[in-house]
Scaffold this active site. Structure first.
Site, PDB file in Angstrom:
ATOM      1  N   GLY A  89       0.791  -1.226   0.000  1.00  0.00           N
ATOM      2  CA  GLY A  89       0.000   0.000   0.000  1.00  0.00           C
ATOM      3  C   GLY A  89       0.817   1.267   0.000  1.00  0.00           C
ATOM      4  N   ARG A  90       2.113   1.162   0.294  1.00  0.00           N
ATOM      5  CA  ARG A  90       2.974   2.341   0.269  1.00  0.00           C
ATOM      6  C   ARG A  90       4.400   1.971  -0.104  1.00  0.00           C
ATOM      7  NH1 ARG A  90       5.141   3.584   6.121  1.00  0.00           N
ATOM      8  NH2 ARG A  90       4.902   1.573   7.113  1.00  0.00           N
ATOM      9  N   LYS A 110       9.954   2.369   0.211  1.00  0.00           N
ATOM     10  CA  LYS A 110       8.879   2.264   1.200  1.00  0.00           C
ATOM     11  C   LYS A 110       8.475   3.681   1.602  1.00  0.00           C
ATOM     12  CE  LYS A 110       7.770  -0.191   5.490  1.00  0.00           C
ATOM     13  NZ  LYS A 110       8.318  -1.013   6.582  1.00  0.00           N
ATOM     14  N   ASP A 122      -2.427   7.152   2.496  1.00  0.00           N
ATOM     15  CA  ASP A 122      -1.764   8.122   1.629  1.00  0.00           C
ATOM     16  C   ASP A 122      -0.515   7.559   0.958  1.00  0.00           C
ATOM     17  OD1 ASP A 122       0.103   8.029   3.683  1.00  0.00           O
ATOM     18  OD2 ASP A 122      -0.221  10.090   4.359  1.00  0.00           O
ATOM     19  N   GLY A 123      -0.132   6.324   1.322  1.00  0.00           N
ATOM     20  CA  GLY A 123       1.018   5.709   0.681  1.00  0.00           C
ATOM     21  C   GLY A 123       2.356   6.279   1.115  1.00  0.00           C
ATOM     22  N   ARG A 173      14.561  -0.281   0.972  1.00  0.00           N
ATOM     23  CA  ARG A 173      14.733  -1.553   1.685  1.00  0.00           C
ATOM     24  C   ARG A 173      15.261  -2.614   0.722  1.00  0.00           C
ATOM     25  NH1 ARG A 173       9.705  -3.679   5.080  1.00  0.00           N
ATOM     26  NH2 ARG A 173       8.741  -4.036   3.042  1.00  0.00           N
ATOM     27  N   ASP A 245       1.287 -11.719   6.607  1.00  0.00           N
ATOM     28  CA  ASP A 245       1.832 -10.874   5.544  1.00  0.00           C
ATOM     29  C   ASP A 245       3.170 -10.269   5.937  1.00  0.00           C
ATOM     30  OD1 ASP A 245      -0.235  -9.497   7.245  1.00  0.00           O
ATOM     31  OD2 ASP A 245       0.693  -7.712   6.386  1.00  0.00           O
TER      32      ASP A 245
END
Length: 473
Positions: A89-90, A110, A122-123, A173, A245
């Site tokens: 999601g981000r 990230k 908002d990512g 990352r 996850d």
């Protein structure tokens, strides 16, 4: 552009349903906070490295030749409840490189903006979680724990909003891969056999070449996870959000949101602000990894021709996990007290020390480190109880020629303590990055006595205690 990254992407060649391809959302005024040059060299990243160029690249503002950015799809059990679609999601996987040792590594941004999996978020990431992950992941690497790594941290020059306006940042990352238990779960839940088979074959080739079938594959995943949990516990580490996850098939530690290293020892210690029931408490981590592997086994069942027989065998493999974890735990904690080949009886001796530590709130790291120089006794007010234990311990290690070396290599002098991380974050928000760089330098040599950094080994004063840690979303 002078900086070059030798991308060699394979995940992007999997079917389109595995991800969504998109570019990072540009940021206003990127500036470089940190760049991990030794890691960059490992990855074969070359060229003249100017801070301004690095900031443009690792903020997502500059497109890199060979990059194929995508957000990965996955599902996951979050605190025991299944969410059928999560995903990055981000975050964006820029691509992969083959490092100097021939190992394939992901490079991921990230905090790079919204994706189709952002779920109203908002990512973005704010500076605090980016610095926390940078410091803690690199500290874990220095401790010898399999982990994602931090390649760069960039300020975005923008404010983002949580409870208040905060400075934005992006972390780069590095991981052996970002394939998770939840990646298998999403296709199993959708009954997409073709995608599940493709993912299995890809993961097999990337991480477990030679595994003959899903059962051997699961056994090798279990071995890595068992060893990882034992390492976490031997350093007093609490992940805080062991959702499926956040459980990688590579066996690396991932997601340093509400994580923490214990100060005062207690087996039920919880730091995560969102773990209200203690699901992921320190002592529960060994049980939760078994639960997570059961979810992976469930997702693997459709890959087996005889599914009824597969369920039976997978069940046996999962049920055998606790004994494997106990053995890995004993080996790790045995080294912490100077034992080369600890026995179950030694587990009782170690348990007695932990009980004394719990009763008095002794510092986890400083107690074990203190076994080397005699200062462990200072952690206890009931000195007689500790002395009685120590007499039995000294008798036990009397015939252990490697005892001191084992303890020196298993008991760090420095860990990323919660109060020091919080101080570092507050300083960085105010524009002072010196504490961040100092922490990284000291924690890169955690087993080395560094008298000039004694303050970083000190336990928190009552007013410095950080009782809870938070997700970075």
């Amino acid at each position: 552009m002078s900086l070059t990254i030798p991308f060699d992407n394979t995940y992007a060649r999997l079917p389109e349903g595995f991800y969504s391809k998109l570019a990072a959302t540009p940021v206003a005024a990127p500036s470089l906070l940190a760049f991990n040059r030794p890691l960059a060299e490992e990855l074969g990243i070359g060229g003249a490295i100017a801070p301004e160029e690095v900031a443009e690249i690792f903020s997502g503002n500059a497109a890199l030749p060979g990059a194929d950015p995508l957000a990965q799809l996955y599902a996951g059990h979050q605190f025991g409840t299944f969410n059928p679609q999560l995903g990055d999601g981000r975050a964006l996987l820029l691509g992969e490189v083959v490092d100097r040792e021939g190992k394939r590594r992901d490079i991921q941004l990230k905090g790079s903006g919204r994706t189709p999996y952002s779920r109203m978020g908002d990512g973005r990431a704010w500076l605090g979680p980016v610095l926390r992950e940078y410091v803690v992941s690199e500290a874990m690497h220095a401790l010898g724990v399999p982990t994602t790594r931090a390649l760069a941290a960039v300020r975005t020059g923008e404010e983002i909003y949580r409870e208040t306006a905060l400075p934005g940042a992006i972390l780069t990352r590095v991981a052996e891969s970002h394939i998770r238990v939840g990646t298998f779960q999403v296709f199993a839940a959708r009954r997409d056999g073709a995608a599940l088979e493709a993912l299995y074959r890809y993961t097999l080739a990337r991480h477990y070449p030679g595994a003959a079938d899903p059962h051997e594959f699961l056994d090798r995943v279990i071995a890595r996870q068992s060893a990882l949990i034992a390492q976490w516990m031997s350093f007093g580490f609490i992940h805080g959000v062991m959702n499926t996850d956040n459980c990688t098939l590579s066996g690396e530690t991932i997601d340093y949101g509400p994580c923490a290293f214990m100060d005062a020892y207690h087996p039920d210690r919880v730091y995560s602000s969102i773990d209200r029931m203690g699901r992921y408490a320190y002592s529960n981590q060994a049980d939760i990894i078994v639960w997570n592997m059961a979810q992976l086994a469930t997702a693997l069942v459709p890959l087996c021709p005889d599914q009824e027989a597969a369920v039976t065998r997978f069940t046996e493999q999962v049920h055998a996990m606790p004994e494997r974890i106990r053995a890995d735990w004993l080996a790790r904690f045995g080294a912490k007290v100077g034992l080369d080949a600890p026995t179950p009886e030694d587990g009782v001796l170690i348990g007695e020390l932990l009980s004394l530590m719990q009763a008095e709130g002794a510092d986890f790291t400083n107690t074990f480190r203190g076994l080397l120089d005699g200062s462990a006794r200072d952690q206890f007010t009931d000195r007689a109880a500790f002395d009685a234990w120590a007499a039995k311990w000294r008798e036990r290690i009397a015939d252990q020629p490697r005892a001191e070396a084992l303890m020196a290599g298993a008991n760090p002098a420095f860990i990323p303590r919660n109060h020091r991380i919080e101080e570092m974050i507050q300083a960085a928000v105010a524009g002072d990055d010196a504490p961040f760089h100092r922490l990284n330098a000291v924690l890169s040599q955690p087993f080395t006595d560094q008298p000039e950094a004694a303050d970083l080994a000190r336990t928190p004063l009552p007013e410095e205690v950080v009782p809870a840690t938070f997700c970075g979303t």
